[in-house]
Motif scaffolding. Structure first.
Motif, short mmCIF file in Angstrom:
data_model
loop_
_atom_site.label_atom_id
_atom_site.label_comp_id
_atom_site.label_asym_id
_atom_site.label_seq_id
_atom_site.Cartn_x
_atom_site.Cartn_y
_atom_site.Cartn_z
N ALA A 27 0.82 -1.22 0.00
CA ALA A 27 0.00 0.00 0.00
C ALA A 27 0.85 1.26 0.00
O ALA A 27 0.44 2.30 0.53
CB ALA A 27 -0.93 0.00 1.21
N ALA A 29 1.60 3.42 -2.32
CA ALA A 29 0.99 4.59 -2.98
C ALA A 29 0.01 5.29 -2.06
O ALA A 29 0.01 6.52 -1.94
CB ALA A 29 0.32 4.16 -4.28
N ARG A 30 -0.81 4.51 -1.38
CA ARG A 30 -1.79 5.11 -0.46
C ARG A 30 -1.10 5.78 0.73
O ARG A 30 -1.54 6.84 1.19
CB ARG A 30 -2.77 4.06 0.04
N MET A 31 -0.03 5.18 1.21
CA MET A 31 0.69 5.76 2.35
C MET A 31 1.37 7.08 1.95
O MET A 31 1.33 8.05 2.70
CB MET A 31 1.68 4.75 2.92
N TYR A 32 1.99 7.09 0.79
CA TYR A 32 2.61 8.32 0.31
C TYR A 32 1.55 9.41 0.15
O TYR A 32 1.76 10.56 0.55
CB TYR A 32 3.31 8.08 -1.03
N ASP A 33 0.44 9.03 -0.46
CA ASP A 33 -0.64 10.00 -0.68
C ASP A 33 -1.19 10.54 0.64
O ASP A 33 -1.39 11.74 0.82
CB ASP A 33 -1.75 9.34 -1.51
N ALA A 34 -1.43 9.64 1.59
CA ALA A 34 -1.98 10.05 2.89
C ALA A 34 -1.05 11.00 3.64
O ALA A 34 -1.51 11.88 4.35
CB ALA A 34 -2.28 8.82 3.74
N TRP A 43 7.76 2.67 -8.56
CA TRP A 43 7.41 2.07 -7.28
C TRP A 43 8.40 1.00 -6.83
O TRP A 43 8.44 0.62 -5.66
CB TRP A 43 5.98 1.54 -7.29
#
Length: 125
Positions: A27, A29-34, A43
């Motif tokens: 996850a 991408a989601r962690m970077y975004d958050a 990636w």
């Protein structure tokens, strides 16, 4: 007899690294975004270190079963934690790293010191 704090420390490091590595592996991408952190251009630059961290997590759990026999894993753990903390905190002091990484850097510095104490204690046995 191995002090119980050493086993607990190795289990804590194992769980921490397994969870953190797996989270960034699946996850990232989601962690970077958050966290509002700009991701790298590929990636694989996140996934490979994440996989390595997860592998170290598994190694810490193996070492927890017989710390005296796996003292070399404890030593490698010290080096892993110092490498990460050194790089991240070095950049932090230059003012050029997102805060997300510095949290992990401080945790790893603390863990490196505790693992070094465990390694030294195991050497005396």
């Amino acid at each position: 007899m191995v002090p119980s704090w050493i086993r607990a420390l190795l289990v804590a490091n194992g769980v921490y690294d397994l969870v953190l590595g797996a989270a960034f592996l699946v996850a990232g991408a989601r962690m970077y975004d958050a966290m509002g952190v700009t991701p790298p251009n590929h990636w694989g630059y996140v996934q490979f270190p994440a996989a390595l961290v997860a592998v170290f997590g598994a190694a810490f759990l193996v070492a927890a079963r017989a710390p005296g026999r796996h003292r070399d894993i404890v030593a490698m753990g010290v080096f892993l934690k110092l490498a990460y903390a050194g790089v991240v905190l070095g950049h932090m002091f230059k003012g050029s790293v997102p805060a997300l990484w510095t949290v992990f850097g401080w945790i790893d510095l603390l863990m490196a010191l505790l693992l070094a104490a465990a390694w030294s204690t195991l050497a005396k046995r």
